[in-house]
Design a protein around this motif. Structure first.
Motif, PDB file in Angstrom:
ATOM      1  N   ASP A  58       0.841  -1.207   0.000  1.00 36.37           N
ATOM      2  CA  ASP A  58       0.000   0.000   0.000  1.00 36.37           C
ATOM      3  C   ASP A  58       0.871   1.249   0.000  1.00 36.37           C
ATOM      4  OD1 ASP A  58      -2.453  -1.481   0.282  1.00 36.37           O
ATOM      5  OD2 ASP A  58      -1.941  -1.760   2.401  1.00 36.37           O
ATOM      6  N   VAL A  59       1.978   1.161   0.757  1.00 37.63           N
ATOM      7  CA  VAL A  59       2.891   2.302   0.889  1.00 37.63           C
ATOM      8  C   VAL A  59       4.323   1.832   0.656  1.00 37.63           C
ATOM      9  CG1 VAL A  59       3.805   4.087   2.438  1.00 37.63           C
ATOM     10  CG2 VAL A  59       1.379   3.456   2.553  1.00 37.63           C
ATOM     11  N   LEU A  60       5.042   2.573  -0.167  1.00 36.00           N
ATOM     12  CA  LEU A  60       6.463   2.332  -0.391  1.00 36.00           C
ATOM     13  C   LEU A  60       7.238   3.421   0.354  1.00 36.00           C
ATOM     14  CD1 LEU A  60       8.489   0.595  -2.100  1.00 36.00           C
ATOM     15  CD2 LEU A  60       8.396   2.413  -3.797  1.00 36.00           C
ATOM     16  N   VAL A  61       8.000   3.022   1.366  1.00 40.53           N
ATOM     17  CA  VAL A  61       8.856   3.956   2.100  1.00 40.53           C
ATOM     18  C   VAL A  61      10.199   3.958   1.378  1.00 40.53           C
ATOM     19  CG1 VAL A  61       9.948   4.497   4.299  1.00 40.53           C
ATOM     20  CG2 VAL A  61       7.649   3.522   4.258  1.00 40.53           C
ATOM     21  N   LEU A  62      10.532   5.077   0.758  1.00 37.68           N
ATOM     22  CA  LEU A  62      11.589   5.099  -0.250  1.00 37.68           C
ATOM     23  C   LEU A  62      12.678   6.124   0.041  1.00 37.68           C
ATOM     24  CD1 LEU A  62      12.510   4.254  -3.207  1.00 37.68           C
ATOM     25  CD2 LEU A  62      11.061   6.138  -3.994  1.00 37.68           C
ATOM     26  N   ASP A  63      13.931   5.659   0.043  1.00 33.27           N
ATOM     27  CA  ASP A  63      15.065   6.574   0.088  1.00 33.27           C
ATOM     28  C   ASP A  63      15.353   7.038  -1.342  1.00 33.27           C
ATOM     29  OD1 ASP A  63      17.236   8.013   0.999  1.00 33.27           O
ATOM     30  OD2 ASP A  63      18.602   6.301   0.985  1.00 33.27           O
ATOM     31  N   LEU A  64      15.865   8.251  -1.496  1.00 37.10           N
ATOM     32  CA  LEU A  64      16.147   8.773  -2.833  1.00 37.10           C
ATOM     33  C   LEU A  64      17.514   8.359  -3.353  1.00 37.10           C
ATOM     34  CD1 LEU A  64      14.768  12.439  -2.670  1.00 37.10           C
ATOM     35  CD2 LEU A  64      13.662  10.396  -3.612  1.00 37.10           C
ATOM     36  N   ASN A  65      18.465   8.197  -2.455  1.00 39.90           N
ATOM     37  CA  ASN A  65      19.843   7.920  -2.854  1.00 39.90           C
ATOM     38  C   ASN A  65      20.061   6.413  -2.947  1.00 39.90           C
ATOM     39  OD1 ASN A  65      22.521   8.266  -3.486  1.00 39.90           O
ATOM     40  ND2 ASN A  65      23.164   8.582  -1.372  1.00 39.90           N
ATOM     41  N   LEU A  66      19.795   5.853  -4.129  1.00 39.78           N
ATOM     42  CA  LEU A  66      19.884   4.414  -4.327  1.00 39.78           C
ATOM     43  C   LEU A  66      20.863   4.083  -5.446  1.00 39.78           C
ATOM     44  CD1 LEU A  66      16.072   3.517  -4.295  1.00 39.78           C
ATOM     45  CD2 LEU A  66      17.692   3.202  -2.414  1.00 39.78           C
ATOM     46  N   PRO A  67      21.576   2.964  -5.324  1.00 39.25           N
ATOM     47  CA  PRO A  67      22.438   2.529  -6.421  1.00 39.25           C
ATOM     48  C   PRO A  67      21.603   1.926  -7.558  1.00 39.25           C
ATOM     49  CG  PRO A  67      22.521   0.952  -4.608  1.00 39.25           C
ATOM     50  CD  PRO A  67      21.703   2.108  -4.129  1.00 39.25           C
ATOM     51  N   GLY A  68      22.120   2.032  -8.763  1.00 38.07           N
ATOM     52  CA  GLY A  68      21.474   1.393  -9.918  1.00 38.07           C
ATOM     53  C   GLY A  68      20.420   2.254 -10.572  1.00 38.07           C
ATOM     54  N   LYS A  69      19.509   2.737  -9.786  1.00 38.01           N
ATOM     55  CA  LYS A  69      18.415   3.575 -10.300  1.00 38.01           C
ATOM     56  C   LYS A  69      17.998   4.530  -9.186  1.00 38.01           C
ATOM     57  CE  LYS A  69      15.449   1.673 -12.993  1.00 38.01           C
ATOM     58  NZ  LYS A  69      14.368   0.860 -13.573  1.00 38.01           N
ATOM     59  N   PRO A  70      18.001   5.856  -9.433  1.00 33.19           N
ATOM     60  CA  PRO A  70      17.679   6.805  -8.358  1.00 33.19           C
ATOM     61  C   PRO A  70      16.246   6.665  -7.872  1.00 33.19           C
ATOM     62  CG  PRO A  70      17.827   7.924 -10.488  1.00 33.19           C
ATOM     63  CD  PRO A  70      18.309   6.528 -10.711  1.00 33.19           C
ATOM     64  N   GLY A  71      16.036   7.114  -6.645  1.00 31.10           N
ATOM     65  CA  GLY A  71      14.718   6.983  -6.031  1.00 31.10           C
ATOM     66  C   GLY A  71      13.607   7.668  -6.800  1.00 31.10           C
ATOM     67  N   VAL A  72      13.894   8.840  -7.399  1.00 31.71           N
ATOM     68  CA  VAL A  72      12.836   9.526  -8.145  1.00 31.71           C
ATOM     69  C   VAL A  72      12.390   8.703  -9.346  1.00 31.71           C
ATOM     70  CG1 VAL A  72      13.375  11.872  -7.421  1.00 31.71           C
ATOM     71  CG2 VAL A  72      14.571  10.906  -9.394  1.00 31.71           C
ATOM     72  N   GLN A  73      13.325   7.984  -9.969  1.00 35.30           N
ATOM     73  CA  GLN A  73      12.967   7.131 -11.105  1.00 35.30           C
ATOM     74  C   GLN A  73      12.180   5.912 -10.635  1.00 35.30           C
ATOM     75  OE1 GLN A  73      13.284   7.847 -14.260  1.00 35.30           O
ATOM     76  NE2 GLN A  73      12.317   5.939 -14.912  1.00 35.30           N
ATOM     77  N   VAL A  74      12.573   5.367  -9.490  1.00 37.98           N
ATOM     78  CA  VAL A  74      11.814   4.258  -8.899  1.00 37.98           C
ATOM     79  C   VAL A  74      10.381   4.700  -8.640  1.00 37.98           C
ATOM     80  CG1 VAL A  74      11.563   2.790  -6.850  1.00 37.98           C
ATOM     81  CG2 VAL A  74      13.831   3.175  -7.842  1.00 37.98           C
ATOM     82  N   CYS A  75      10.227   5.875  -8.039  1.00 38.68           N
ATOM     83  CA  CYS A  75       8.904   6.416  -7.732  1.00 38.68           C
ATOM     84  C   CYS A  75       8.073   6.546  -9.005  1.00 38.68           C
ATOM     85  CB  CYS A  75       9.058   7.761  -7.038  1.00 38.68           C
ATOM     86  SG  CYS A  75       7.511   8.522  -6.535  1.00 38.68           S
ATOM     87  N   LYS A  76       8.663   7.123 -10.024  1.00 38.44           N
ATOM     88  CA  LYS A  76       7.957   7.346 -11.281  1.00 38.44           C
ATOM     89  C   LYS A  76       7.482   6.019 -11.886  1.00 38.44           C
ATOM     90  CE  LYS A  76       9.719  10.634 -13.574  1.00 38.44           C
ATOM     91  NZ  LYS A  76      10.639  11.454 -14.384  1.00 38.44           N
TER      92      LYS A  76
END
Length: 229
Positions: A58-76
């Protein structure tokens, strides 16, 4: 009787994404001990997208600074795949550019890692029902960005724009309050309806208008002057 966030019976399904194992495990443990159902964790962007699709939190608790793919791209990507998924960014960065990028990517809320465990738990609960949750001081920034985006001309459609769909009076009323920056809880209290009913009206409006998130919805409302009424 319409369900609200207060009388929800099923535990909120949460996924925690952070590249620091000790932090990720601590957040997941704290949430699980508080009654949330932690359905998955991930340590990098690619893993996060893959596991979010499989676990359907239901909810993704997400850090922005991630290896491989940035958090904003993950969110999108995850919100694009499942618009019902709520994303709560939990970041060490309070930089305005990071906050605005997260919101434009589809995040519902943004909390700094300096928040207490109680603040995180409350933020997850509110995020689950669609309330925008921001660390104090950031909410005004985000509303200002909504308005700035709304003042920009929308991209020209590829084809002749179809006639705008008709919203009900209640949907228009809810949309007007969303454009004024009210949370779903505040809208529910003002209109004397349940939180879930507000959420349903917003989802129906998004569907009718073929919009994808709150930013686009506020842009639509402000372009039509609904926030001034």
């Amino acid at each position: 009787m319409t369900e609200t966030s207060a009388d929800r019976q099923d535990p909120i399904r949460v996924m925690v994404v952070d590249d620091h194992p000790m932090w990720r495990d601590a957040v997941a443990r704290d949430l699980a001990e508080s009654g949330f159902e932690v359905v998955a964790t991930a340590g990098d962007g690619e893993q996060a997208v893959r596991r979010a699709k499989a676990a359907a939190p239901d909810v993704l608790v997400l850090d922005l600074n991630l290896p491989g793919k940035p958090g904003v791209q993950v969110c999108k990507e995850v919100v694009g795949e499942n618009p019902a998924l709520r994303v709560l960014v939990l970041s060490a960065s309070g930089e305005h550019v990071d906050v605005l990028e997260a919101v434009k990517s589809g995040a519902t809320g943004y909390l700094l890692k300096s928040a207490s465990t109680g603040e995180l738990q409350d933020a997850v609960r509110r995020t689950a029902v669609g309330d925008p949750v921001f660390t104090p001081g950031l909410a005004g920034l985000v509303l200002g960005e909504y308005r700035r985006l709304a003042s920009e001309p929308a991209p020209a459609p590829d084809t002749d724009e179809p006639k705008a769909p008709r919203l009900t009076d209640r949907e228009t009323e809810v949309l007007r309050l969303v454009a004024k920056g009210l949370s779903y809880k505040q809208i529910a209290e003002r209109l004397v309806i349940s939180h879930r009913t507000v959420q349903n009206h917003v989802q129906n409006t998004l569907g009718k208008l073929q919009l994808h998130n709150r930013v686009e919805l506020v842009r639509y409302a402000i372009e039509r002057g609904l926030d001034d009424e």
